[in-house]
Design a protein around this motif. Structure first.
Motif, PDB file in Angstrom:
ATOM      1  N   ASP A 175     -22.915   8.937  -6.475  1.00  0.00           N
ATOM      2  CA  ASP A 175     -23.515   7.711  -6.995  1.00  0.00           C
ATOM      3  C   ASP A 175     -22.445   6.690  -7.401  1.00  0.00           C
ATOM      4  O   ASP A 175     -22.633   5.911  -8.332  1.00  0.00           O
ATOM      5  N   SER A 176     -21.320   6.676  -6.699  1.00  0.00           N
ATOM      6  CA  SER A 176     -20.238   5.736  -6.989  1.00  0.00           C
ATOM      7  C   SER A 176     -20.791   4.315  -7.035  1.00  0.00           C
ATOM      8  O   SER A 176     -21.562   3.917  -6.159  1.00  0.00           O
ATOM      9  N   PRO A 177     -20.411   3.542  -8.048  1.00  0.00           N
ATOM     10  CA  PRO A 177     -20.970   2.196  -8.166  1.00  0.00           C
ATOM     11  C   PRO A 177     -20.511   1.234  -7.061  1.00  0.00           C
ATOM     12  O   PRO A 177     -21.176   0.256  -6.783  1.00  0.00           O
ATOM     13  N   PHE A 178     -19.380   1.533  -6.416  1.00  0.00           N
ATOM     14  CA  PHE A 178     -18.840   0.620  -5.407  1.00  0.00           C
ATOM     15  C   PHE A 178     -18.370   1.383  -4.171  1.00  0.00           C
ATOM     16  O   PHE A 178     -17.179   1.351  -3.818  1.00  0.00           O
ATOM     17  N   PRO A 179     -19.250   2.060  -3.466  1.00  0.00           N
ATOM     18  CA  PRO A 179     -18.823   2.874  -2.315  1.00  0.00           C
ATOM     19  C   PRO A 179     -18.256   2.041  -1.166  1.00  0.00           C
ATOM     20  O   PRO A 179     -17.483   2.560  -0.355  1.00  0.00           O
ATOM     21  N   HIS A 180     -18.587   0.754  -1.078  1.00  0.00           N
ATOM     22  CA  HIS A 180     -18.094  -0.099   0.014  1.00  0.00           C
ATOM     23  C   HIS A 180     -16.596  -0.375  -0.094  1.00  0.00           C
ATOM     24  O   HIS A 180     -15.998  -0.852   0.853  1.00  0.00           O
ATOM     25  N   ARG A 181     -15.979  -0.063  -1.227  1.00  0.00           N
ATOM     26  CA  ARG A 181     -14.536  -0.286  -1.347  1.00  0.00           C
ATOM     27  C   ARG A 181     -13.718   0.894  -0.826  1.00  0.00           C
ATOM     28  O   ARG A 181     -12.515   0.791  -0.668  1.00  0.00           O
ATOM     29  N   HIS A 182     -14.354   2.002  -0.551  1.00  0.00           N
ATOM     30  CA  HIS A 182     -13.648   3.207  -0.131  1.00  0.00           C
ATOM     31  C   HIS A 182     -13.130   3.116   1.302  1.00  0.00           C
ATOM     32  O   HIS A 182     -13.736   2.470   2.153  1.00  0.00           O
ATOM     33  N   VAL A 183     -12.022   3.797   1.530  1.00  0.00           N
ATOM     34  CA  VAL A 183     -11.524   4.023   2.884  1.00  0.00           C
ATOM     35  C   VAL A 183     -11.766   5.499   3.168  1.00  0.00           C
ATOM     36  O   VAL A 183     -12.014   6.278   2.242  1.00  0.00           O
ATOM     37  N   PRO A 184     -11.700   5.918   4.420  1.00  0.00           N
ATOM     38  CA  PRO A 184     -11.909   7.343   4.710  1.00  0.00           C
ATOM     39  C   PRO A 184     -10.927   8.218   3.925  1.00  0.00           C
ATOM     40  O   PRO A 184      -9.751   7.882   3.787  1.00  0.00           O
ATOM     41  N   MET A 185     -11.445   9.320   3.416  1.00  0.00           N
ATOM     42  CA  MET A 185     -10.621  10.246   2.632  1.00  0.00           C
ATOM     43  C   MET A 185      -9.723  11.058   3.568  1.00  0.00           C
ATOM     44  O   MET A 185     -10.219  11.740   4.464  1.00  0.00           O
ATOM     45  N   PRO A 186      -8.408  10.952   3.383  1.00  0.00           N
ATOM     46  CA  PRO A 186      -7.499  11.747   4.222  1.00  0.00           C
ATOM     47  C   PRO A 186      -7.674  13.244   3.969  1.00  0.00           C
ATOM     48  O   PRO A 186      -8.132  13.662   2.911  1.00  0.00           O
ATOM     49  N   ASP A 187      -7.279  14.047   4.939  1.00  0.00           N
ATOM     50  CA  ASP A 187      -7.355  15.500   4.810  1.00  0.00           C
ATOM     51  C   ASP A 187      -6.166  16.076   4.035  1.00  0.00           C
ATOM     52  O   ASP A 187      -6.240  17.190   3.538  1.00  0.00           O
ATOM     53  N   SER A 188      -5.088  15.323   3.950  1.00  0.00           N
ATOM     54  CA  SER A 188      -3.875  15.826   3.301  1.00  0.00           C
ATOM     55  C   SER A 188      -4.014  15.836   1.784  1.00  0.00           C
ATOM     56  O   SER A 188      -4.951  15.266   1.224  1.00  0.00           O
ATOM     57  N   ALA A 189      -3.049  16.457   1.130  1.00  0.00           N
ATOM     58  CA  ALA A 189      -3.023  16.491  -0.326  1.00  0.00           C
ATOM     59  C   ALA A 189      -2.788  15.089  -0.885  1.00  0.00           C
ATOM     60  O   ALA A 189      -2.343  14.189  -0.177  1.00  0.00           O
ATOM     61  N   SER A 190      -3.069  14.930  -2.158  1.00  0.00           N
ATOM     62  CA  SER A 190      -3.003  13.619  -2.790  1.00  0.00           C
ATOM     63  C   SER A 190      -1.608  13.226  -3.267  1.00  0.00           C
ATOM     64  O   SER A 190      -1.261  12.055  -3.259  1.00  0.00           O
ATOM     65  N   PHE A 191      -0.805  14.187  -3.692  1.00  0.00           N
ATOM     66  CA  PHE A 191       0.473  13.901  -4.340  1.00  0.00           C
ATOM     67  C   PHE A 191       1.636  14.231  -3.424  1.00  0.00           C
ATOM     68  O   PHE A 191       1.686  15.344  -2.904  1.00  0.00           O
ATOM     69  N   PRO A 192       2.539  13.297  -3.228  1.00  0.00           N
ATOM     70  CA  PRO A 192       2.598  11.901  -3.643  1.00  0.00           C
ATOM     71  C   PRO A 192       1.927  10.997  -2.619  1.00  0.00           C
ATOM     72  O   PRO A 192       1.574  11.457  -1.529  1.00  0.00           O
ATOM     73  N   SER A 193       1.783   9.734  -2.943  1.00  0.00           N
ATOM     74  CA  SER A 193       1.204   8.786  -2.001  1.00  0.00           C
ATOM     75  C   SER A 193       2.228   8.456  -0.912  1.00  0.00           C
ATOM     76  O   SER A 193       3.247   7.824  -1.177  1.00  0.00           O
ATOM     77  N   GLY A 194       1.927   8.880   0.313  1.00  0.00           N
ATOM     78  CA  GLY A 194       2.816   8.591   1.436  1.00  0.00           C
ATOM     79  C   GLY A 194       2.822   7.115   1.800  1.00  0.00           C
ATOM     80  O   GLY A 194       3.869   6.569   2.173  1.00  0.00           O
ATOM     81  N   HIS A 195       1.661   6.451   1.674  1.00  0.00           N
ATOM     82  CA  HIS A 195       1.599   5.011   1.946  1.00  0.00           C
ATOM     83  C   HIS A 195       2.549   4.260   1.015  1.00  0.00           C
ATOM     84  O   HIS A 195       3.307   3.384   1.445  1.00  0.00           O
ATOM     85  N   THR A 196       2.484   4.620  -0.269  1.00  0.00           N
ATOM     86  CA  THR A 196       3.335   3.943  -1.251  1.00  0.00           C
ATOM     87  C   THR A 196       4.795   4.275  -1.008  1.00  0.00           C
ATOM     88  O   THR A 196       5.655   3.375  -1.045  1.00  0.00           O
ATOM     89  N   ALA A 197       5.097   5.531  -0.761  1.00  0.00           N
ATOM     90  CA  ALA A 197       6.488   5.931  -0.521  1.00  0.00           C
ATOM     91  C   ALA A 197       7.084   5.134   0.629  1.00  0.00           C
ATOM     92  O   ALA A 197       8.199   4.602   0.527  1.00  0.00           O
ATOM     93  N   SER A 198       6.339   5.011   1.713  1.00  0.00           N
ATOM     94  CA  SER A 198       6.855   4.296   2.886  1.00  0.00           C
ATOM     95  C   SER A 198       6.979   2.798   2.636  1.00  0.00           C
ATOM     96  O   SER A 198       7.981   2.180   3.024  1.00  0.00           O
ATOM     97  N   ALA A 199       5.976   2.199   1.990  1.00  0.00           N
ATOM     98  CA  ALA A 199       6.019   0.752   1.724  1.00  0.00           C
ATOM     99  C   ALA A 199       7.168   0.404   0.777  1.00  0.00           C
ATOM    100  O   ALA A 199       7.888  -0.586   0.983  1.00  0.00           O
ATOM    101  N   VAL A 200       7.349   1.208  -0.260  1.00  0.00           N
ATOM    102  CA  VAL A 200       8.436   0.961  -1.211  1.00  0.00           C
ATOM    103  C   VAL A 200       9.787   1.219  -0.541  1.00  0.00           C
ATOM    104  O   VAL A 200      10.740   0.451  -0.739  1.00  0.00           O
ATOM    105  N   ALA A 201       9.885   2.269   0.247  1.00  0.00           N
ATOM    106  CA  ALA A 201      11.134   2.563   0.945  1.00  0.00           C
ATOM    107  C   ALA A 201      11.539   1.392   1.842  1.00  0.00           C
ATOM    108  O   ALA A 201      12.706   0.978   1.853  1.00  0.00           O
ATOM    109  N   PHE A 202      10.580   0.862   2.573  1.00  0.00           N
ATOM    110  CA  PHE A 202      10.872  -0.272   3.459  1.00  0.00           C
ATOM    111  C   PHE A 202      11.370  -1.463   2.648  1.00  0.00           C
ATOM    112  O   PHE A 202      12.408  -2.047   2.956  1.00  0.00           O
ATOM    113  N   ALA A 203      10.635  -1.817   1.604  1.00  0.00           N
ATOM    114  CA  ALA A 203      11.010  -2.971   0.780  1.00  0.00           C
ATOM    115  C   ALA A 203      12.372  -2.777   0.126  1.00  0.00           C
ATOM    116  O   ALA A 203      13.207  -3.688   0.116  1.00  0.00           O
ATOM    117  N   ALA A 204      12.610  -1.579  -0.402  1.00  0.00           N
ATOM    118  CA  ALA A 204      13.862  -1.320  -1.116  1.00  0.00           C
ATOM    119  C   ALA A 204      15.059  -1.226  -0.180  1.00  0.00           C
ATOM    120  O   ALA A 204      16.195  -1.479  -0.594  1.00  0.00           O
TER     121      ALA A 204
END
Length: 190
Positions: free
Chosen positions: A103-132
């Motif tokens: 009953d999530s109040p905002f299900p339209h904001r979700h993206v598909p749930m990845p099958d991998s574990a949650s920790f750490p965020s690979g998207h964030t690691a890669s984006a920060v690595a590129f910027a840094a």
């Protein structure tokens, strides 16, 4: 302080951090932000497989000289960060992804749930690595890419696939990956 007291103190700290992490995630999930929902869902998807960073790297590479060098450093940092997050971090920690209520109040904001574990965020690691990695070679790009990396990290929480702590860990991992690449290249240039 005895060893037993130290262990209890450490466990208490870990428990408190996990509680805070959960509370922050839940706060985001129940906060109404219709203007941001679509944009952050699209940003999160654009960052899949570092597509956004690779597109920026391609544009930089077309310019030649310092921008091309910055692009190469950024791509190398993505490789280190991605491998560290996905092949090591996720397999070692195995943190489950956040729970999404039916009953999530905002299900339209979700993206598909990845099958991998949650920790750490690979998207964030890669984006920060590129910027840094790009920033020191091409300072004019440092702030825009840094802001983009922050937005990518937040988008992963907003779209319901990561806890804030996963994003913080990903950012630290990405920073370390960039530092490793820059140090390695710096030694080779000497």
């Amino acid at each position: 302080m005895s060893d037993r007291q130290e262990k209890l103190s450490t466990l208490d700290l870990v428990h408190d951090l996990a509680t805070l992490d959960q509370a922050l995630y839940e706060t985001v999930t129940v906060t109404r932000t219709p203007t941001l929902d679509t944009a952050l869902r699209r940003l999160s998807a654009a960052a899949d497989h570092s597509k956004l960073s690779f597109a920026v790297a391609g544009l930089l590479a077309l310019r030649g000289g310092r921008p091309r060098r910055a692009a190469a450093l950024g791509v190398a940092a993505i490789g280190v960060a991605s491998a560290s997050a996905n092949l090591l971090g996720k397999r070692l920690v195995r943190r489950p992804r956040p729970h999404r209520a039916v009953d999530s109040p905002f299900p339209h904001r979700h993206v598909p749930m990845p099958d991998s574990a949650s920790f750490p965020s690979g998207h964030t690691a890669s984006a920060v690595a590129f910027a840094a990695a790009v920033g020191p070679t091409l300072p004019v790009a440092a702030v825009p890419l840094g802001l983009l990396a922050c937005a990518v990290g937040y988008s992963r929480v907003h779209t319901g696939v990561h806890y804030p702590g996963d994003v913080v860990a990903g950012a630290l991992l990405g920073t370390g990956a960039a530092a490793l690449v820059l140090a390695t290249v710096g030694r080779q240039d000497d």
